[in-house]
Design a protein around this motif. Structure first.
Motif, PDB file in Angstrom:
ATOM      1  N   ARG A 160      12.373  -4.956  -3.244  1.00  0.00           N
ATOM      2  CA  ARG A 160      12.288  -4.885  -1.780  1.00  0.00           C
ATOM      3  C   ARG A 160      13.564  -4.229  -1.244  1.00  0.00           C
ATOM      4  N   PRO A 161      13.448  -3.257  -0.354  1.00  0.00           N
ATOM      5  CA  PRO A 161      14.659  -2.592   0.147  1.00  0.00           C
ATOM      6  C   PRO A 161      15.502  -3.472   1.059  1.00  0.00           C
ATOM      7  N   ASP A 178       9.383 -14.156  -6.608  1.00  0.00           N
ATOM      8  CA  ASP A 178       8.105 -13.477  -6.790  1.00  0.00           C
ATOM      9  C   ASP A 178       8.345 -12.099  -7.399  1.00  0.00           C
ATOM     10  N   ASP A 179       7.398 -11.666  -8.232  1.00  0.00           N
ATOM     11  CA  ASP A 179       7.561 -10.389  -8.924  1.00  0.00           C
ATOM     12  C   ASP A 179       6.219  -9.663  -8.966  1.00  0.00           C
ATOM     13  N   PRO A 180       6.039  -8.635  -8.123  1.00  0.00           N
ATOM     14  CA  PRO A 180       6.984  -8.126  -7.121  1.00  0.00           C
ATOM     15  C   PRO A 180       7.060  -9.040  -5.892  1.00  0.00           C
ATOM     16  N   PRO A 181       8.098  -8.846  -5.075  1.00  0.00           N
ATOM     17  CA  PRO A 181       8.377  -9.770  -3.977  1.00  0.00           C
ATOM     18  C   PRO A 181       7.644  -9.432  -2.687  1.00  0.00           C
ATOM     19  N   PHE A 182       6.339  -9.282  -2.793  1.00  0.00           N
ATOM     20  CA  PHE A 182       5.518  -9.061  -1.601  1.00  0.00           C
ATOM     21  C   PHE A 182       4.085  -9.457  -1.954  1.00  0.00           C
ATOM     22  N   SER A 183       3.281  -9.641  -0.939  1.00  0.00           N
ATOM     23  CA  SER A 183       1.940 -10.179  -1.116  1.00  0.00           C
ATOM     24  C   SER A 183       1.041  -9.237  -1.917  1.00  0.00           C
ATOM     25  N   GLY A 200       5.606  -1.318  -2.087  1.00  0.00           N
ATOM     26  CA  GLY A 200       5.572   0.041  -2.591  1.00  0.00           C
ATOM     27  C   GLY A 200       5.726   0.093  -4.095  1.00  0.00           C
ATOM     28  N   SER A 201       5.821   1.291  -4.615  1.00  0.00           N
ATOM     29  CA  SER A 201       5.913   1.518  -6.057  1.00  0.00           C
ATOM     30  C   SER A 201       7.362   1.447  -6.520  1.00  0.00           C
ATOM     31  N   VAL A 226      15.780  -1.827 -10.754  1.00  0.00           N
ATOM     32  CA  VAL A 226      14.555  -1.064 -10.510  1.00  0.00           C
ATOM     33  C   VAL A 226      14.866   0.079  -9.553  1.00  0.00           C
ATOM     34  N   ARG A 227      14.001   1.082  -9.580  1.00  0.00           N
ATOM     35  CA  ARG A 227      14.111   2.186  -8.626  1.00  0.00           C
ATOM     36  C   ARG A 227      12.798   2.276  -7.865  1.00  0.00           C
ATOM     37  N   ARG A 228      12.916   2.169  -6.551  1.00  0.00           N
ATOM     38  CA  ARG A 228      11.748   2.222  -5.675  1.00  0.00           C
ATOM     39  C   ARG A 228      11.410   3.671  -5.337  1.00  0.00           C
ATOM     40  N   ASP A 229      10.119   3.925  -5.115  1.00  0.00           N
ATOM     41  CA  ASP A 229       9.688   5.273  -4.736  1.00  0.00           C
ATOM     42  C   ASP A 229       9.959   5.574  -3.271  1.00  0.00           C
ATOM     43  N   GLY A 230      10.125   4.543  -2.455  1.00  0.00           N
ATOM     44  CA  GLY A 230      10.350   4.743  -1.023  1.00  0.00           C
ATOM     45  C   GLY A 230      10.965   3.510  -0.414  1.00  0.00           C
TER      46      GLY A 230
END
Length: 408
Positions: free
Chosen positions: A284-285, A241-246, A317-318, A308-312
């Motif tokens: 996803r972290p 999934d992209d992104p890997p969350f609902s 998340g972003s 990718v680089r996550r914001d948090g």
């Protein structure tokens, strides 16, 4: 790793000549112009192979169509409605036609409604490069205020909902239209282009499809296609999934290592395999990409190497598409795990010891900017990523050769 490059066909702004000069070994493509659910005929497959095989001046390119991405799975199959059984039969027929043409790796996905989601397709970086970005607040603003999905507000934390209210209030009509267009862009090069009403109608069709129902429907699909793939010698590889969350209130069932393990166990055949996409899973972290490669590598049939680089650290998340050796996935450790899996395969005599890889996505740099190519698929940005990945692979192979006391 076998170095491949995604090509969207003759309309792609990145040409066969460009691919040839980039030094790739094979091509990843699909018949995006055909409607989802239709049969990929031998004639259409041959046309794409012929296009890949020739440079602009008519000379042979030396390249071949080696991986399909993607053979689309219709919404009817995912929801088991309408002509879904006929679509499954057509999918199997297409798979057989591809195998008869010499193509034996097929990537696909089982994501409801949209094949990927971003809120900005050209987000400017400090260097002046641009990249794709998913901004969770922007997405909430779209979902709640532009799409106006029923129950959308309840799907976001209070702070995100409040930020979305402020964000939408700051947007003019042109910015709102641009955000909506970015979110529903779907698969690059695909035949479908979704309107907001199309999205609403599709979401309504998923009303009875819970997480458990989607998992069951996926397993039903696999029970029909994976044995056929095994019989004819095709390796199927599901993309995460992209992104890997609902999103949009829809279930997501290919977002974690546990999801992949469950899908592989559902139909436990070597043909039922994985596309390990470092970028999608890396959003996803809690996804450990080198570890996933080490533990699931036996069934990894295709690799997407991007970062990718996550914001948090929130699960939802972003994030933005970083450089291939930037971002938060340890790309050197991941490539090391890939090379270890390939060594294991060679030791056991597997014919698929060399795993096809493509430098997935890339930032628009230099002459990419203004070219008008497919979002996420620049010529120079991907070439830069490919060069970096080649360097990592060469360095790791040199290290291993020194350990063994031989030449690199």
């Amino acid at each position: 790793m076998r170095q491949t490059w995604r090509w969207f066909g003759p309309q792609d702004r990145v040409s066969v000549d460009d691919m040839r000069q980039a030094g790739v070994q094979g091509v990843v493509s699909a018949l995006h112009h055909l409607p989802t659910g239709a049969i990929w005929t031998p004639e259409e497959i041959a046309k794409r192979q012929e296009a890949i095989g020739l440079m602009r001046d008519g000379q042979p390119s030396g390249l071949a169509w080696e991986v399909v991405e993607s053979l689309p799975v219709s919404e009817a199959i995912k929801t088991q409605t309408g002509d879904w059984r006929a679509h499954v039969e057509n999918w199997i027929t297409s798979m057989r036609n591809l195998r008869d043409a010499g193509i034996d790796v097929i990537c696909y996905n089982f994501m409801p409604v949209l094949d990927w989601t971003r809120t900005d397709l050209a987000w400017r970086r400090p260097s002046g490069a641009t990249c794709m970005r998913f901004d969770f607040t922007d997405f909430a603003a779209f979902d709640i205020h532009i799409l106006q999905r029923r129950g959308a507000a309840e799907d976001f934390p209070d702070d995100v909902r409040e930020a979305a209210d402020r964000r939408i209030a700051e947007m003019d009509d042109a910015q709102r239209e641009a955000l909506a267009g970015n979110v529903v862009f779907g698969l690059p090069g695909a035949a479908e282009r979704f309107s907001l009403q199309d999205v609403r109608d599709l979401l309504d069709s998923y009303a009875p499809v819970t997480d458990a129902v989607l998992r069951r429907n996926f397993h039903d699909f696999l029970e029909q296609v994976a044995p056929a793939a095994q019989e004819i010698g095709v390796r199927l590889c599901c993309h995460p999934d992209d992104p890997p969350f609902s999103l949009l209130g829809l279930p997501r069932i290919m977002s974690t290592e546990a999801d992949y393990a469950e899908r592989m166990a559902a139909v436990d055949l070597p043909a039922n395999g994985i596309t390990l996409c470092a970028g999608s899973l890396g959003a996803r972290p809690d996804n450990d990409l080198p570890g996933m490669m080490a533990r699931l590598g036996d069934r990894v049939h295709f690799l997407h190497l991007r970062n990718v680089r996550r914001d948090g650290d929130a699960i939802r998340g972003s994030f933005f598409e970083d450089e291939h050796l930037g971002g938060q996935t340890d790309m050197v450790a991941l490539v090391d795990a890939v090379l270890a899996e390939e060594a294991r395969r060679r030791a056991t005599g597997r014919a698929d010891a060399e795993i096809p890889m493509r430098p997935d996505h890339g930032q628009d740099i230099l002459d990419d900017i203004g070219r008008g190519g497919q979002p996420g698929y620049p010529a120079i940005g991907r070439l830069k990523g490919l060069a970096e990945l080649r360097g990592v692979e060469m360095a790791l192979r040199y290290r291993d050769a020194l350990k063994e006391g031989g030449a690199a």
